[in-house]
Write a protein that holds these residues in place. Sequence first.
Motif, short mmCIF file in Angstrom:
data_model
loop_
_atom_site.label_atom_id
_atom_site.label_comp_id
_atom_site.label_asym_id
_atom_site.label_seq_id
_atom_site.Cartn_x
_atom_site.Cartn_y
_atom_site.Cartn_z
N THR A 60 0.85 -1.18 0.00
CA THR A 60 0.00 0.00 0.00
C THR A 60 0.89 1.24 0.00
O THR A 60 1.66 1.46 0.92
CB THR A 60 -0.92 0.01 1.23
OG1 THR A 60 -1.72 -1.17 1.23
CG2 THR A 60 -1.82 1.23 1.20
N ARG A 61 0.80 2.02 -1.06
CA ARG A 61 1.63 3.21 -1.19
C ARG A 61 0.77 4.46 -1.12
O ARG A 61 -0.39 4.44 -1.56
CB ARG A 61 2.41 3.19 -2.51
CG ARG A 61 3.40 2.05 -2.66
CD ARG A 61 4.17 2.18 -3.96
NE ARG A 61 5.21 1.16 -4.09
CZ ARG A 61 5.01 -0.02 -4.64
NH1 ARG A 61 3.82 -0.33 -5.09
NH2 ARG A 61 6.00 -0.89 -4.73
N PRO A 62 1.31 5.56 -0.60
CA PRO A 62 0.56 6.83 -0.59
C PRO A 62 0.16 7.25 -1.99
O PRO A 62 0.89 7.00 -2.96
CB PRO A 62 1.56 7.81 0.03
CG PRO A 62 2.54 6.96 0.78
CD PRO A 62 2.64 5.67 0.01
N ALA A 63 -0.99 7.89 -2.10
CA ALA A 63 -1.50 8.29 -3.42
C ALA A 63 -0.54 9.21 -4.14
O ALA A 63 -0.42 9.16 -5.37
CB ALA A 63 -2.86 8.95 -3.26
N TRP A 64 0.18 10.06 -3.39
CA TRP A 64 1.06 11.02 -4.05
C TRP A 64 2.23 10.34 -4.75
O TRP A 64 2.71 10.82 -5.78
CB TRP A 64 1.56 12.07 -3.05
CG TRP A 64 2.45 11.54 -1.96
CD1 TRP A 64 2.06 11.11 -0.73
CD2 TRP A 64 3.87 11.40 -2.00
NE1 TRP A 64 3.14 10.70 0.01
CE2 TRP A 64 4.27 10.88 -0.74
CE3 TRP A 64 4.85 11.67 -2.95
CZ2 TRP A 64 5.60 10.61 -0.44
CZ3 TRP A 64 6.18 11.41 -2.66
CH2 TRP A 64 6.55 10.89 -1.40
N ARG A 100 3.32 7.90 -12.07
CA ARG A 100 2.59 7.94 -13.33
C ARG A 100 2.92 9.18 -14.14
O ARG A 100 2.95 9.14 -15.38
CB ARG A 100 1.09 7.83 -13.06
CG ARG A 100 0.69 6.45 -12.57
CD ARG A 100 -0.80 6.30 -12.41
NE ARG A 100 -1.15 4.92 -12.01
CZ ARG A 100 -2.37 4.52 -11.73
NH1 ARG A 100 -3.40 5.38 -11.79
NH2 ARG A 100 -2.61 3.27 -11.38
N GLY A 101 3.19 10.26 -13.45
CA GLY A 101 3.61 11.47 -14.17
C GLY A 101 4.93 11.26 -14.88
O GLY A 101 5.10 11.68 -16.04
N LEU A 102 5.87 10.61 -14.20
CA LEU A 102 7.16 10.32 -14.82
C LEU A 102 7.02 9.35 -15.98
O LEU A 102 7.67 9.50 -17.02
CB LEU A 102 8.12 9.75 -13.77
CG LEU A 102 8.62 10.73 -12.70
CD1 LEU A 102 9.42 10.00 -11.63
CD2 LEU A 102 9.46 11.84 -13.34
N GLU A 103 6.16 8.34 -15.80
CA GLU A 103 5.91 7.38 -16.88
C GLU A 103 5.36 8.08 -18.12
O GLU A 103 5.76 7.78 -19.25
CB GLU A 103 4.95 6.29 -16.42
CG GLU A 103 5.53 5.32 -15.41
CD GLU A 103 4.50 4.38 -14.83
OE1 GLU A 103 4.90 3.38 -14.20
OE2 GLU A 103 3.28 4.64 -15.00
N LEU A 128 8.17 10.07 -19.81
CA LEU A 128 9.08 9.17 -20.51
C LEU A 128 8.45 8.60 -21.77
O LEU A 128 9.11 8.44 -22.80
CB LEU A 128 9.51 8.03 -19.58
CG LEU A 128 10.49 8.42 -18.46
CD1 LEU A 128 10.68 7.25 -17.50
CD2 LEU A 128 11.83 8.85 -19.06
N PHE A 129 7.15 8.29 -21.70
CA PHE A 129 6.47 7.73 -22.87
C PHE A 129 6.39 8.77 -23.98
O PHE A 129 6.62 8.46 -25.15
CB PHE A 129 5.07 7.24 -22.49
CG PHE A 129 4.43 6.37 -23.53
CD1 PHE A 129 4.77 5.03 -23.63
CD2 PHE A 129 3.51 6.89 -24.42
CE1 PHE A 129 4.19 4.22 -24.60
CE2 PHE A 129 2.93 6.09 -25.40
CZ PHE A 129 3.27 4.76 -25.48
N ARG A 130 6.08 10.02 -23.62
CA ARG A 130 6.03 11.07 -24.62
C ARG A 130 7.42 11.28 -25.25
O ARG A 130 7.54 11.47 -26.47
CB ARG A 130 5.55 12.39 -23.99
CG ARG A 130 4.08 12.41 -23.62
CD ARG A 130 3.20 12.33 -24.85
NE ARG A 130 3.40 13.41 -25.77
CZ ARG A 130 2.64 14.52 -25.80
NH1 ARG A 130 1.65 14.66 -24.92
NH2 ARG A 130 2.87 15.46 -26.67
N ARG A 153 -3.77 8.87 -19.71
CA ARG A 153 -3.04 9.67 -20.69
C ARG A 153 -2.17 8.78 -21.58
O ARG A 153 -2.17 8.92 -22.81
CB ARG A 153 -2.18 10.72 -19.99
CG ARG A 153 -2.97 11.75 -19.20
CD ARG A 153 -2.03 12.58 -18.33
NE ARG A 153 -1.33 11.74 -17.35
CZ ARG A 153 -0.39 12.21 -16.52
NH1 ARG A 153 -0.04 13.48 -16.55
NH2 ARG A 153 0.20 11.40 -15.66
N ILE A 154 -1.47 7.83 -20.93
CA ILE A 154 -0.65 6.89 -21.70
C ILE A 154 -1.55 5.95 -22.50
O ILE A 154 -1.25 5.60 -23.64
CB ILE A 154 0.28 6.09 -20.77
CG1 ILE A 154 1.28 7.04 -20.09
CG2 ILE A 154 1.02 5.00 -21.53
CD1 ILE A 154 2.22 6.36 -19.12
#
Length: 316
Positions: free
Chosen positions: A3-7, A13-16, A19-21, A158-159
């Motif tokens: 269980t990880r914090p939402a932030w 996901r922002g970094l992913e 990187l995908f873009r 987005r991805i």
Amino acid sequence: KKTRPAWTTSIRRGLEYILFRFGLYLGKKLSIPQLQKLGLMIGNFAYYVLRKDRGIVIKQLKLIFPELNNTEREQWTRECFRHFGQMLFEFLCLPQIISNQENLIEVENEAALMNAVNAGKGVILLGMHMGNWELITAYAKRTGLFMTASTANFPDQRINKLMINQRKHENMEIMPRGTGMSSRKLFRCLKKKNILILIIDQDTNVPSTWIPFFGIPAKTPIGAAVFSIKTGANVVSYNVIRESDGTFRLKFESLGIFGRNNTSMEKDIYSVTRKINEHLEGRIRENPQQWAWFHRRWRHRPSSEELKKMDELERK
């Protein structure tokens, strides 16, 4: 699962997404050989740093190919990572591959697909997470055959949108799983005598049953069997294998038409899915380093009741 914090999820996901873009940018600027070479480097890097995924590959190879020694198993694992590193960058340059596919993709046994299309009953085109299965979109573009592909959703929308845009064109429709009315839309595709692409070689959250896969009970999607039995569509498999020179060999194989042969629909579904699994096993054994071994194919285990039911269907 941890269980990880939402932030932290938001940051990851922002970094992913960034990187995908950036990867899509490289896919337009670099040549295909350059991108494949970069993919090899990324695959080698992933082999060393993704210890958990490397462990999954080694564990499953040991389970399915116990005859391999440690050195051979490590080599296959490294080749698997290198292959999927290349595939990632080939996906990022799909438009380039589509434009140059005459020089990159050799088609074998095309008659298997064309005969099924000409039969006029619709076609279920079975793929698998092996080789570069994404290149079927290039073949659809080349031939003008209209296809609908059922795909999984990426967690970041987005991805997910970028991936759909990368795959689709006027002859390739993308149908993400889990969307409203998706099953009915897939049935409608076959009713229109079109080509429906399904991939059933993984343990996913879709209607499934327990079928032996490499002799081990595996949670296996039943969609292909249900659609084929209910519509009478021809079942054809395709496999896109990477060659040593960076080109690809796309091979089609006919599995036939499956109708009602038993007193129960449950038995018919089991029998068809069993035949499909056996076919997929054969293709994996031909090029094992190009299958997605880092997916935990046997992550779920059947209950005693489910195992008993599978044994009963196996004997009938």
